[in-house]
Design a protein around this motif. Structure first.
Motif: not given
Length: 734
Positions: A364-370, A632-633, A644-655
């Motif tokens: 759910g978060e991934a979709g929202l952040l995407d 960057h990864e 890349s920006v979407a991936h970074g936001l999705r992975i790190t947003a919660r933490v």
């Protein structure tokens, strides 16, 4: 990433971190026992030989220090560290209790470290006394010490109490002013602030991740790391001088980064467990990935704090060193104690949970952040403009910032030095709380010309704007110096007092002694503080340039993108500017100051912006490293900028969101402190992290990264060959 292209040396370093994490997880009993034993030994040594904390604003080479040195050599009776024992008799004139006052003065003069104690009462009937108010009901005993009283043991206050007991028994109110009053303050404790910060952190972690053990582990490791760091700091304080705010500052920073670093590792570990790794291998991989980011971030914070030594002011540099001690123990705890406790818990980390445990992301978060990332990609200029407008509005008060030194009149009325301040202000005027001592060195002036110099000086001091009074110049016993006392019409922290200081030191006195061979100085506690303020104002831009430059080089080396490094430096400058604006609005303008326990408006403490800048710049680089490392990864694997920006936001947003909320709560909790400077640092740091985690990370960073596209990672070939290879997330090992 660095190790992906850096060859064998990079892989060796990665194996070292992975091996460390796996060894700690496998031999958890040894690691935990070692930490607890170290904690016990250090705490015992702290209680046995730990040092004390003293504010030492001495600045060798300044005119106030030179004047003080001259007084010590030629007029020792009026040199040293002066403090006041303030007396107030509601029943009548103090002369009615002269016998008790004389007894107290004699007893004070016999105390250790006291060089002189002067009674406020006139030595002969009808003779005026500058230490006795016009109605005769308020006076102060001037006590001079050979050392700063703030460095004395707390028991010294009991000796002073015994000395003045006859006066108190006669019904006279007795309060202690100056450095003696600071010694008599209630022992500072940050337990309430720490408890509030911890409580909020628990709530944030439970809501964010759902697991009780996953929420508790970062708190436990951060607490142990901070206590170890504070014990080390106390031992260092026995050999070096650290300011009184040093342990509080170290606690704030240590708790903030300690919880964050442990959180980053724990989150990555839980994701690896969900992916099917064993607890030991999972802890090792978390240590070599997120652990490497922790190491890079910790080094960035320490480098930023070390930049404070560029100020060439020992007081400032050692405040940075104090904070660096707990940052170092937080990094050490994250790389060793966290994997060990993860090994203890094993697969049971989510055994006790309030809801379905989650780690780095959910669908759910991934979709929202995407969707959010795609919206930013479509209208990056709108998001960039919105972020800049918010930053701009918050930064507006910065243009009226006034650096100064907060006087005792801003302290709570429960403090004896505040009550002494009020009594002196009422009986003698507010400026009497911070007199300026005029010192003229006439040792090079011929004897037959000294009378003319004294007359010249008296005429120049006769009508100085902003001065409530200036005494006639008096020669010392050996004739080497002329001394006078200038009292401002305003309180010590007021801008008018700064203007009087500048006018006397830069205009009136130099002109009065011009062509005579004499040299003039302004000295005393207030003059030293104002010299310190001027020095901080001159050197703040240097600190900013050095810290920004060092951080720029670190980001450039980690991510190998010139524009990414420039972006990081500029955006962090904008966020710290906004937090400075918040400080000015609250403390200098008084918007909400009384609600925070601040009495009236106060200037911004001269060293607070410098300390804040180094800390905030270092901490903001934490989030920069964690976010950009994921961006960057993905960029290296896909070469797709927006994805890349979407991936970074999705992975790190919660933490990152949880980490920022925890950091804000830890810093904001210190607003409960009675110390105005601690309140200022707590609010400023909380505001900085909040602005950085919301406006900067959610609006500005995504918009700028989308606008830069592939150009964000551009580096000239010659520079790429020169830069070291640093793998911030251990991608080579993963």
């Amino acid at each position: 990433m660095g190790d992906a292209r850096g060859g064998r040396p990079g892989r060796t370093r990665v194996r070292g971190l992975r091996g460390l994490g796996e060894w700690c997880a496998r031999h958890f009993a040894v690691v935990v026992i070692a930490w607890l034993a170290g904690l016990g030994v250090l705490h015992g040594l702290q209680n046995a030989v730990g040092g004390t904390y003293v504010d030492d604003f001495e600045l060798p080479g300044t005119q106030s220090r030179t004047g003080q040195d001259l007084l010590a050599a030629d007029a020792p009776a009026v040199s040293g560290f002066a403090a006041q024992v303030v007396l107030k008799d509601q029943a009548g004139p103090l002369t009615a209790v002269q016998a008790q006052i004389d007894q107290a003065v004699a007893s004070l003069g016999k105390l250790a470290h006291v060089t002189s104690a002067k009674s406020p009462l006139p030595t002969a009937p009808g003779q005026p006394s500058s230490s006795l108010s016009a109605d005769g009901r308020t006076g102060y005993i001037t006590v001079r010490f050979d050392e700063n009283p703030t460095s004395f043991e707390d028991s010294y206050v009991g000796q002073v109490d015994e000395a003045v007991a006859p006066v108190r028994e006669a019904g006279v109110q007795v309060e202690y002013g100056g450095s003696l009053g600071e010694l008599a303050r209630p022992a500072a404790t940050d337990l309430k602030s720490e408890a509030v910060g911890f409580a909020v952190a628990v709530v944030v972690l439970l809501i964010g991740f759902g697991s009780l053990l996953a929420a508790g582990l970062p708190l436990v490791t951060a607490l142990i790391s901070v206590v170890v760091g504070l014990s080390c700091l106390s031992l260092l304080a026995s050999a070096f001088t650290f300011g009184t705010v040093a342990p509080t500052l170290a606690t704030m920073i240590g708790l903030g980064v300690g919880i964050d670093y442990a959180l980053f590792l724990t989150t990555r570990h839980r994701q690896h467990l969900m992916d099917g790794l064993s607890p030991v291998r999972s802890a090792g991989r978390a240590t070599t990935t997120s652990g490497r980011a922790v190491l890079v971030s910790g080094c960035t914070v320490v480098v930023a704090l070390a930049g404070l030594y560029v100020s060439r002011v020992q007081f400032i540099g050692r405040l940075g060193a104090a904070a660096a001690v707990t940052v170092a123990t937080a990094v050490l705890g994250a790389l060793t104690l966290v994997p060990a406790l993860l090994g203890v818990i094993g697969r049971g980390i989510d055994r006790f949970h309030l809801r379905q445990p989650i780690a780095e992301e959910t669908s759910g978060e991934a979709g929202l952040l995407d969707r959010y990332a795609r919206t930013v990609a479509r209208r990056p200029w709108w998001f960039l403009l919105a972020g800049l407008v918010v930053i701009g509005v918050l930064a507006v008060p910065l243009f009226s910032i006034r650096l100064g030194h907060i006087d005792d009149g801003a302290d709570p009325t429960t403090f004896t030095d505040r009550r002494a301040y009020d009594l002196i202000a009422t009986g003698f005027g507010p400026g009497a709380n911070g007199p300026l001592t005029v010192v003229v060195d006439q040792s090079a002036v011929p004897q037959n010309e000294r009378a003319a110099l004294a007359a010249n000086l008296q005429q120049a001091l006769a009508s100085v704007p902003g001065a409530a009074s200036i005494s006639a110049p008096q020669a010392t016993e050996n004739g080497a110096l002329l001394t006078a006392t200038a009292v401002s019409a305003a309180r010590p922290q007021a801008e008018q007092t700064q203007q009087l200081f500048d006018h006397l030191s830069k205009d009136v006195l130099p002109k009065a002694v011009a062509g005579t061979g004499a040299k003039s100085y302004l000295t005393g506690n207030t003059a030293a503080q104002l010299d310190f303020v001027e020095l901080m104002a001159r050197r703040l831009p240097v600190i900013i340039a050095v810290v920004v430059g060092l951080a720029f080089l670190i980001i450039l080396a980690v991510f190998r993108g010139v524009l990414v490094a420039v972006k990081a430096a500029v955006l962090n400058l904008l966020s710290i500017s906004a937090s400075y604006g918040v400080l000015v609005a609250v403390f200098q303008w008084g918007w909400g100051g009384p609600e925070l326990g601040v009495s009236g408006t106060v200037p911004i403490e001269s060293y607070a912006p410098m300390i804040m800048f180094a800390i905030v710049f270092g901490l903001s680089m934490d989030y920069e490293v964690f976010l950009l490392s994921r961006v960057h990864e993905f960029w290296l694997a896909s070469r797709q900028g927006q994805e890349s920006v979407a991936h970074g936001l999705r992975i790190t947003a919660r933490v990152i969101t949880c980490a920022a909320l925890i950091m804000v709560s830890v810093f904001a909790a210190f607003i409960l402190s009675h110390d105005i400077v601690v309140k200022m640092l707590g609010l400023g740091l909380a505001a900085s992290v909040l602005i950085d985690a919301t406006v900067v990370r959610l609006l500005l960073v995504p918009a700028v990264m989308v606008l830069l596209g592939h150009r964000a990672w551009w580096t000239p070939r010659w520079l790429d060959r020169l830069l070291p290879r640093i793998d911030a997330e251990g991608a080579g090992a993963a």
